[in-house]
Design an enzyme around this catalytic site. Structure first.
Site, PDB file in Angstrom:
ATOM      1  N   LYS A 173      19.049  50.930   8.087  1.00 15.78           N
ATOM      2  CA  LYS A 173      20.025  52.012   8.584  1.00 15.78           C
ATOM      3  C   LYS A 173      20.635  52.910   7.308  1.00 15.78           C
ATOM      4  CE  LYS A 173      24.072  52.641  11.330  1.00 15.78           C
ATOM      5  NZ  LYS A 173      25.006  52.263  12.373  1.00 15.78           N
TER       6      LYS A 173
ATOM      7  N   LYS B 178      16.149  53.575  11.258  1.00 12.92           N
ATOM      8  CA  LYS B 178      17.087  54.655  11.783  1.00 12.92           C
ATOM      9  C   LYS B 178      17.800  55.225  10.761  1.00 12.92           C
ATOM     10  CE  LYS B 178      21.290  54.652  14.122  1.00 12.92           C
ATOM     11  NZ  LYS B 178      22.694  53.778  14.407  1.00 12.92           N
TER      12      LYS B 178
HETATM   13  C1  PBG Z   1      27.582  51.991  14.842  1.00 12.54           C
HETATM   14  C2  PBG Z   1      26.488  52.883  14.983  1.00 12.54           C
HETATM   15  C3  PBG Z   1      26.143  54.362  14.723  1.00 12.54           C
HETATM   16  C4  PBG Z   1      25.066  54.580  15.612  1.00 12.54           C
HETATM   17  C5  PBG Z   1      24.354  53.488  16.088  1.00 12.54           C
HETATM   18  N1  PBG Z   1      25.551  52.519  16.025  1.00 12.54           N
HETATM   19  C6  PBG Z   1      27.060  55.150  14.009  1.00 12.54           C
HETATM   20  C7  PBG Z   1      27.322  54.935  12.648  1.00 12.54           C
HETATM   21  O1  PBG Z   1      26.852  53.804  11.855  1.00 12.54           O
HETATM   22  O2  PBG Z   1      28.036  55.719  12.068  1.00 12.54           O
HETATM   23  C8  PBG Z   1      24.450  56.114  15.362  1.00 12.54           C
HETATM   24  C9  PBG Z   1      23.728  56.506  16.661  1.00 12.54           C
HETATM   25  C10 PBG Z   1      23.556  57.956  16.810  1.00 12.54           C
HETATM   26  O3  PBG Z   1      23.688  58.695  16.049  1.00 12.54           O
HETATM   27  O4  PBG Z   1      22.853  58.283  17.607  1.00 12.54           O
HETATM   28  N2  PBG Z   1      27.311  51.504  13.377  1.00 12.54           N
HETATM   29 ZN    ZN Z   2      29.335  50.634  12.763  1.00 14.66          ZN
END
Ligand code: PBG
Ligand code: ZN
Length: 328
Positions: A195, A248
């Site tokens: 991520k 992601k």
């Molecule tokens: C929580 C999380 C996020 C997303 C999914 N789980 C946001 C982040 O990490 O700031 C992003 C999902 C999206 O942008 O659709 N950590």
């Molecule tokens: Zn988070």
């Protein structure tokens, strides 16, 4: 003109194009993310994500019915609690928002719908970071202990699968252990293995009210420059017992989906995140692009890159496009 090779022979009619299509996909592989907030009788439009809403658990069936009508039967739940605190207590509360939404859905629909719960703390902490702070820093190991509690409470509420998105080290193994110890040996973990610290999450942070109050997430989420490190993260999660790996965001990281698809035998998911969705919506609103065409083409690209599973805010519309045979 003499030519042995004429690739156009296989493009002549819809039937022959269908015959040689390389990328096949199905509605079965779609997951639709839903936001839940505490309260009653709520269906609140999310301004940064046109067409998406925040629901209260009592109105869960509205959106679930909609999904089922389109043939989408997997959802990923996010929660926005009323009360936030330093340690994100509501994230692992038995009656927290995601736990309640899960219960509402599973009680009514049982095995008709598959519920995945996101494990993270940023929607629940007053500072908006994804874990427990020591000073300005997110403490890895202390956070992991909280993530274990979150996973167990979600499973106890009826979640079919959990999906840690926090990017702490060692959390997949730790969550696996906690689930097993608490009688949830059969609940799979879909790991947000790679991520990235991404600007594409912007609209989500408004939707989930989860923007960090200070700093950014670069001390735990990945540097977009690093592809080999993404493979390392994925391999570590696989060793720790992840059942599904995820890359992601999707559209800007297709190279890594492809690379990981060659390296792992686990099912591979990708999350086409809020920014990807809202960029299309914004460009459409400005009259710049064709929504349906762009949605279809981007979706095909993600599967062609090697994704087996797609998490997307367009899930219902993509399912319709598959049904019509425009893609798939
Ligand atoms: C929580 C999380 C996020 C997303 C999914 N789980 C946001 C982040 O990490 O700031 C992003 C999902 C999206 O942008 O659709 N950590
Ligand atoms: Zn988070």
């Amino acid at each position: 003109m003499e030519m042995k090779n004429r690739p156009r022979r296989l493009r002549k009619t819809p039937l022959v194009r269908g015959l040689v299509r390389e990328t096949r996909m199905s509605k079965d592989s779609l997951i639709y993310p839903i936001f839940f907030e505490e309260g009653e009788n709520i269906k609140a439009p999310i301004e940064t994500m046109p067409g998406q809403y925040r629901y209260s658990p009592d109105r869960a069936s509205e959106i679930i019915e909609e999904c089922l009508e389109h043939g989408v039967n997997k959802v990923l739940l996010f929660g926005i609690p009323k009360e936030k605190d330093e340690v994100g207590t509501q994230a692992y509360h038995d009656h927290g928002i995601v736990q309640e939404a899960t219960r509402a859905i599973k009680t009514k629909y049982g095995d008709e719908i598959y519920v995945v719960c996101d494990i993270c703390m940023c929607e629940y902490t007053s500072h908006g970071h994804c874990g427990i702070l020591h000073g300005q820093e997110v403490d890895n190991d202390e956070t992991v202990a909280h993530l274990q509690k979150i996973g167990v409470s979600q499973a106890a509420a009826g979640a079919d699968m959990v999906a840690p998105s926090d990017m702490m080290d060692g959390r997949v193994g730790a969550i696996r252990e906690a689930l097993d110890e608490n009688g949830f040996k059969d609940i799979p973990i879909m790991s947000y293995a790679a991520k990235f610290a991404s600007y594409y999450y912007g609209p989500f942070r408004d939707a989930a009210d989860s923007a960090p109050a200070f700093g950014d997430r670069r001390a735990y989420q990945m540097d977009p420059h690093n592809g080999r490190e993404a493979m390392k993260e994925a391999m570590l999660d696989e060793e720790e017992g992840a059942d599904i790996l995820m890359i992601k965001p999707a559209i800007a990281y297709l190279d890594l989906i492809k690379e990981l698809s060659y390296r792992t035998d686990l099912p591979l998911a990708t999350y086409s995140v809020s920014g990807e969705y809202s960029m299309i919506k914004g460009a459409v609103a400005a009259g710049l692009i064709d929504e349906y065409g762009i949605m279809c083409e981007s979706t095909v690209a993600m599967y062609r890159a090697g994704a087996d599973i797609l998490i997307t805010y367009f899930a219902k519309e993509i399912a319709d496009a598959m049904e019509k045979g425009d893609i798939g």
